[in-house]
Scaffold this motif. Structure first.
Motif, short mmCIF file in Angstrom:
data_model
loop_
_atom_site.label_atom_id
_atom_site.label_comp_id
_atom_site.label_asym_id
_atom_site.label_seq_id
_atom_site.Cartn_x
_atom_site.Cartn_y
_atom_site.Cartn_z
N ILE A 1 0.86 -1.17 0.00
CA ILE A 1 0.00 0.00 0.00
C ILE A 1 0.90 1.23 0.00
CG2 ILE A 1 -1.80 1.27 1.22
CD1 ILE A 1 -2.61 -1.34 2.57
N TYR A 2 0.58 2.16 -0.89
CA TYR A 2 1.37 3.38 -1.01
C TYR A 2 0.47 4.57 -0.68
CZ TYR A 2 4.88 0.53 -3.36
OH TYR A 2 5.84 -0.42 -3.65
N ILE A 3 1.06 5.59 -0.10
CA ILE A 3 0.32 6.80 0.26
C ILE A 3 1.02 7.99 -0.37
CG2 ILE A 3 1.58 6.91 2.46
CD1 ILE A 3 -0.84 8.36 3.64
N GLY A 4 0.24 8.90 -0.91
CA GLY A 4 0.85 10.05 -1.55
C GLY A 4 -0.16 11.12 -1.87
N GLY A 5 0.27 12.08 -2.68
CA GLY A 5 -0.58 13.18 -3.11
C GLY A 5 -0.98 13.00 -4.56
N ILE A 6 -1.65 13.99 -5.10
CA ILE A 6 -2.17 13.87 -6.46
C ILE A 6 -1.05 13.81 -7.51
CG2 ILE A 6 -2.36 16.36 -6.87
CD1 ILE A 6 -5.05 15.72 -8.24
N ILE B 1 1.19 -0.74 -9.09
CA ILE B 1 -0.09 -0.17 -8.67
C ILE B 1 -1.19 -0.61 -9.64
CG2 ILE B 1 -1.40 1.96 -8.29
CD1 ILE B 1 0.76 1.48 -6.21
N THR B 2 -2.21 -1.24 -9.09
CA THR B 2 -3.37 -1.67 -9.89
C THR B 2 -4.66 -1.01 -9.43
OG1 THR B 2 -3.69 -3.57 -8.42
CG2 THR B 2 -2.33 -3.92 -10.39
N HIS B 3 -4.69 -0.58 -8.17
CA HIS B 3 -5.89 0.02 -7.58
C HIS B 3 -5.53 1.37 -6.98
CE1 HIS B 3 -7.07 -4.14 -8.00
NE2 HIS B 3 -8.31 -3.88 -7.61
N ILE B 4 -6.42 2.34 -7.15
CA ILE B 4 -6.18 3.68 -6.63
C ILE B 4 -7.40 4.14 -5.83
CG2 ILE B 4 -5.86 6.12 -7.23
CD1 ILE B 4 -4.29 5.24 -9.67
N VAL B 5 -7.14 4.64 -4.61
CA VAL B 5 -8.17 5.25 -3.78
C VAL B 5 -7.92 6.76 -3.81
CG1 VAL B 5 -9.24 5.41 -1.51
CG2 VAL B 5 -8.31 3.22 -2.30
N SER B 6 -8.86 7.51 -4.38
CA SER B 6 -8.74 8.96 -4.46
C SER B 6 -9.65 9.59 -3.42
CB SER B 6 -9.14 9.45 -5.86
OG SER B 6 -8.30 8.89 -6.85
N VAL B 7 -9.05 10.29 -2.45
CA VAL B 7 -9.82 10.89 -1.36
C VAL B 7 -9.81 12.39 -1.56
CG1 VAL B 7 -10.26 10.77 1.11
CG2 VAL B 7 -8.81 9.04 0.04
N ALA C 1 -5.92 -9.44 -5.19
CA ALA C 1 -5.74 -9.69 -6.63
C ALA C 1 -4.27 -9.71 -7.03
CB ALA C 1 -6.49 -8.63 -7.43
N GLY C 2 -3.39 -9.48 -6.06
CA GLY C 2 -1.97 -9.53 -6.34
C GLY C 2 -1.35 -8.21 -6.74
N GLY C 3 -2.11 -7.13 -6.65
CA GLY C 3 -1.58 -5.84 -7.03
C GLY C 3 -1.17 -5.01 -5.83
N SER C 4 -0.88 -3.75 -6.09
CA SER C 4 -0.58 -2.78 -5.04
C SER C 4 -1.61 -1.66 -5.12
CB SER C 4 0.83 -2.22 -5.20
OG SER C 4 1.80 -3.26 -5.07
N VAL C 5 -1.78 -0.96 -4.01
CA VAL C 5 -2.82 0.06 -3.91
C VAL C 5 -2.18 1.40 -3.56
CG1 VAL C 5 -4.98 0.73 -2.79
CG2 VAL C 5 -4.46 -1.69 -3.12
N LEU C 6 -2.58 2.43 -4.29
CA LEU C 6 -2.17 3.80 -3.96
C LEU C 6 -3.37 4.53 -3.36
CD1 LEU C 6 -0.38 6.37 -4.07
CD2 LEU C 6 -1.23 6.71 -6.42
#
Length: 358
Positions: free
Chosen positions: A11-16, A30-36, A81-86
């Motif tokens: 899991i990665y954390i960052g800005g836009i 990175i396969t999945h992105i959570v945009s807050v 699913a084997g990916g990483s998430v940002l």
């Protein structure tokens, strides 16, 4: 500082700005992105990724709590699913990836180890990789409530009593800030909730001293820690209660005294309801206490907000537990009050089984 990996997780954390570094996203798998955030981004930039969007601002009174279960499920699906998430948010160049995205990541860490981590310890894990992480005060309070709920992964809007109570308190705060009482329809009357009735022990009853009407049981008492050691001058003078349906005529004069599920025309004019006033017994109309939506200070020094208190001088506290056990809770009821304080005309009668008299 575009994005950082959370120790022990993909899991990665960052800005836009993290979204513009395609090479870094590829290297991190990175396969999945959570945009807050509320800012729209170009579709072509995000087309290769599965995406979950939470449209909130970075302000303390924003309800991010309601979005946490779905965000946690999405993050877990990406990892499974084997990916990483940002997880990213949007702010100034010196603070991006600081508050909203950190809150979501903390929620995920808590959901994996609820018995080991706290919101603060999970935040420290994030700071090992991204020192600037600092959720605002409101988000940290929401994380504490999320943790108290048991870190649910299902929707919390329908059946979670703690969430409903939190929403009610928010409504009270907003109303008081505008100088008015809350809308009656926004108040959570605890005896209408099956979850509240089933939670906690109900072995103590609070009765009107004049007519003996039962006013509340243990589960409806608001506990609070005394700021000073109990003495003749600092002992709590009131027992503070959650809102109950019998209080409606006092809290909302002119409203229906029926249950909150019944239709009521009251509430569309909240200015009609007082911010503070007397609390009367539903059985005999005796003055038994007072209320203040803006809060009031207990005689022990603790502030209770909102405050609905019955005066100990006007009620009797009845318990069915062994008096030798004393009072180990923090409800403001001292050990000496665990029994029946009988009116003068009744003191010649023998006490009931399992009860004492004061």
């Amino acid at each position: 500082m575009a994005m950082n990996q959370i120790r022990g997780h993909n899991i990665y954390i960052g800005g836009i700005l993290s979204l513009k570094n395609q090479a870094a996203l590829s290297r991190a798998n990175i396969t999945h992105i959570v945009s807050v955030l509320r800012l729209n981004q170009a579709d072509e930039l995000l087309a290769p990724f599965q995406r979950h969007v939470i449209e909130v601002d970075d302000v303390s009174d924003e309800d991010l709590l309601v979005h946490l279960p779905a965000a946690v499920r999405f993050i877990q699906s990406g990892l499974d699913a084997g990916g990483s998430v940002l997880v990213h948010c949007n702010a100034g160049s010196s603070a991006m990836g600081k508050s909203r995205s950190a809150t979501v990541c903390i929620a995920y860490l808590l959901s994996r180890q609820p018995a080991v981590l706290t919101p603060q310890s999970a935040l420290e894990i994030l700071r090992e990789s991204r020192p600037l992480c600092e959720p605002n005060e409101g988000f940290m309070e929401q994380l504490a409530l999320y943790h108290k709920m048991g870190c649910p992964e299902e929707d919390i809007t329908d059946n979670n009593h703690l969430y409903s109570r939190w929403l009610y308190h928010r409504e009270v705060q907003d109303s008081v800030a505008c100088g008015r009482a809350p809308d009656m329809q926004a108040v959570l009357f605890e005896d209408d909730s099956k979850a509240s009735q089933a939670s906690g022990a109900n072995n103590t009853e609070i009765k009107c001293r004049k007519c003996r009407r039962t006013l509340a049981t243990t589960s409806f008492v608001i506990p609070h820690e005394q700021k000073s050691k109990p003495s003749s001058t600092t002992e709590c003078a009131h027992v503070f209660l959650h809102p109950l349906t019998w209080m409606k005529p006092s809290l909302f004069p002119g409203s229906s005294s029926s249950t909150s599920s019944s239709p009521s025309v009251y509430g569309s004019h909240p200015a009609d309801a007082p911010l503070s006033g007397r609390l009367t017994c539903p059985g005999c109309s005796a003055n038994i206490g007072k209320f203040a939506w803006q809060g009031m200070q207990c005689s022990c020094g603790h502030w209770v907000v909102p405050a609905i208190g019955v005066a100990k001088a006007r009620v009797d506290v009845v318990t069915r537990v062994n008096l030798r056990e004393g009072n180990t809770n923090n409800t403001g009821l001292p050990p000496a009050s665990l029994g029946i304080r009988l009116p003068p005309g009744m003191r010649s009668h023998a006490p009931e089984s399992g009860r004492g008299s004061l």
